[in-house]
Design a protein around this motif. Structure first.
Motif, PDB file in Angstrom:
ATOM      1  N   ASP A  72       0.805  -1.217   0.000  1.00 28.33           N
ATOM      2  CA  ASP A  72       0.000   0.000   0.000  1.00 28.33           C
ATOM      3  C   ASP A  72       0.846   1.278   0.000  1.00 28.33           C
ATOM      4  O   ASP A  72       0.579   2.207  -0.770  1.00 28.33           O
ATOM      5  N   GLU A  73       1.861   1.331   0.839  1.00 29.95           N
ATOM      6  CA  GLU A  73       2.672   2.546   0.941  1.00 29.95           C
ATOM      7  C   GLU A  73       3.382   2.856  -0.380  1.00 29.95           C
ATOM      8  O   GLU A  73       3.363   3.991  -0.859  1.00 29.95           O
ATOM      9  N   ARG A  74       3.990   1.847  -0.981  1.00 26.96           N
ATOM     10  CA  ARG A  74       4.671   2.049  -2.263  1.00 26.96           C
ATOM     11  C   ARG A  74       3.666   2.475  -3.330  1.00 26.96           C
ATOM     12  O   ARG A  74       3.920   3.365  -4.137  1.00 26.96           O
ATOM     13  N   LEU A  75       2.498   1.850  -3.335  1.00 26.13           N
ATOM     14  CA  LEU A  75       1.459   2.174  -4.310  1.00 26.13           C
ATOM     15  C   LEU A  75       1.000   3.626  -4.169  1.00 26.13           C
ATOM     16  O   LEU A  75       0.892   4.349  -5.155  1.00 26.13           O
ATOM     17  N   ARG A 126       2.996  10.445  -7.394  1.00 28.28           N
ATOM     18  CA  ARG A 126       3.920  10.946  -8.426  1.00 28.28           C
ATOM     19  C   ARG A 126       3.232  11.003  -9.791  1.00 28.28           C
ATOM     20  O   ARG A 126       3.379  11.974 -10.535  1.00 28.28           O
ATOM     21  N   ILE A 127       2.492   9.964 -10.147  1.00 29.01           N
ATOM     22  CA  ILE A 127       1.776   9.943 -11.427  1.00 29.01           C
ATOM     23  C   ILE A 127       0.749  11.071 -11.475  1.00 29.01           C
ATOM     24  O   ILE A 127       0.630  11.779 -12.479  1.00 29.01           O
ATOM     25  N   GLU A 128       0.017  11.253 -10.397  1.00 25.34           N
ATOM     26  CA  GLU A 128      -1.000  12.306 -10.366  1.00 25.34           C
ATOM     27  C   GLU A 128      -0.358  13.681 -10.576  1.00 25.34           C
ATOM     28  O   GLU A 128      -0.889  14.520 -11.299  1.00 25.34           O
ATOM     29  N   GLN A 129       0.791  13.906  -9.985  1.00 26.72           N
ATOM     30  CA  GLN A 129       1.494  15.184 -10.178  1.00 26.72           C
ATOM     31  C   GLN A 129       1.920  15.362 -11.632  1.00 26.72           C
ATOM     32  O   GLN A 129       1.840  16.462 -12.176  1.00 26.72           O
ATOM     33  N   GLU A 130       2.377  14.302 -12.273  1.00 27.03           N
ATOM     34  CA  GLU A 130       2.779  14.402 -13.674  1.00 27.03           C
ATOM     35  C   GLU A 130       1.588  14.794 -14.550  1.00 27.03           C
ATOM     36  O   GLU A 130       1.713  15.633 -15.432  1.00 27.03           O
ATOM     37  N   PHE A 131       0.427  14.176 -14.303  1.00 25.72           N
ATOM     38  CA  PHE A 131      -0.763  14.546 -15.063  1.00 25.72           C
ATOM     39  C   PHE A 131      -1.178  15.978 -14.768  1.00 25.72           C
ATOM     40  O   PHE A 131      -1.570  16.717 -15.667  1.00 25.72           O
ATOM     41  N   LYS A 132      -1.068  16.388 -13.528  1.00 26.73           N
ATOM     42  CA  LYS A 132      -1.452  17.743 -13.137  1.00 26.73           C
ATOM     43  C   LYS A 132      -0.604  18.779 -13.868  1.00 26.73           C
ATOM     44  O   LYS A 132      -1.072  19.826 -14.256  1.00 26.73           O
ATOM     45  N   HIS A 133       0.663  18.455 -14.064  1.00 30.94           N
ATOM     46  CA  HIS A 133       1.574  19.376 -14.746  1.00 30.94           C
ATOM     47  C   HIS A 133       1.544  19.229 -16.263  1.00 30.94           C
ATOM     48  O   HIS A 133       2.299  19.876 -16.973  1.00 30.94           O
ATOM     49  N   GLY A 134       0.690  18.338 -16.757  1.00 28.44           N
ATOM     50  CA  GLY A 134       0.498  18.206 -18.192  1.00 28.44           C
ATOM     51  C   GLY A 134       1.533  17.377 -18.919  1.00 28.44           C
ATOM     52  O   GLY A 134       1.532  17.316 -20.140  1.00 28.44           O
ATOM     53  N   ILE A 135       2.415  16.722 -18.194  1.00 32.67           N
ATOM     54  CA  ILE A 135       3.480  15.972 -18.835  1.00 32.67           C
ATOM     55  C   ILE A 135       2.927  14.809 -19.644  1.00 32.67           C
ATOM     56  O   ILE A 135       3.369  14.538 -20.748  1.00 32.67           O
ATOM     57  N   PHE A 136       1.910  14.113 -19.132  1.00 35.78           N
ATOM     58  CA  PHE A 136       1.344  12.974 -19.839  1.00 35.78           C
ATOM     59  C   PHE A 136       0.179  13.365 -20.753  1.00 35.78           C
ATOM     60  O   PHE A 136      -0.273  12.568 -21.518  1.00 35.78           O
TER      61      PHE A 136
END
Length: 113
Positions: free
Chosen positions: A91-94, A100-110
């Motif tokens: 759970d913690e690693r997940l 991290r993935i959510e931040q990448e989407f928020k910044h428009g990278i993906f």
């Protein structure tokens, strides 16, 4: 129970080689609010609610932590997400990876933004 145990062993074997699985959260884009579930997905009938959410349900019965993160919008402007799955007791690693993935989407990278 034997089928569930065999599937669990396959999942544990998969996660011995891979830390995280990223897959769709659902098999279809968002449905109109009055539609309970799609009756067909890619030519295959969905007779019950469980049929169409099996892509998420299976992780629950195996004890694998899973969550969805926002992943932009489809061509009609409807929100879509990614399902991120980890091995049992990860759970913690997940949660860390999902943040991290959510931040990448928020910044428009993906999303090409």
């Amino acid at each position: 129970m034997a089928d569930r145990a065999a599937l669990y062993r396959r999942a544990v074997s998969f996660f011995a080689d891979f830390d995280i699985l990223i897959c769709p959260t659902t098999q279809v884009t968002p449905l109109p609010v009055d539609v309970r579930w799609p009756t067909e997905i890619d030519g295959r009938a969905s007779e019950t609610y469980i049929d169409w959410i099996m892509i998420t349900y299976v992780w629950s019965i195996l004890g694998c932590p899973a969550l969805a993160v926002p992943a932009g919008r489809d061509r009609n402007g409807m929100p879509v997400s990614l399902q991120i799955v980890g091995s049992p007791h990860s759970d913690e690693r997940l949660l860390s990876f999902a943040a991290r993935i959510e931040q990448e989407f928020k910044h428009g990278i993906f999303c090409g933004g």
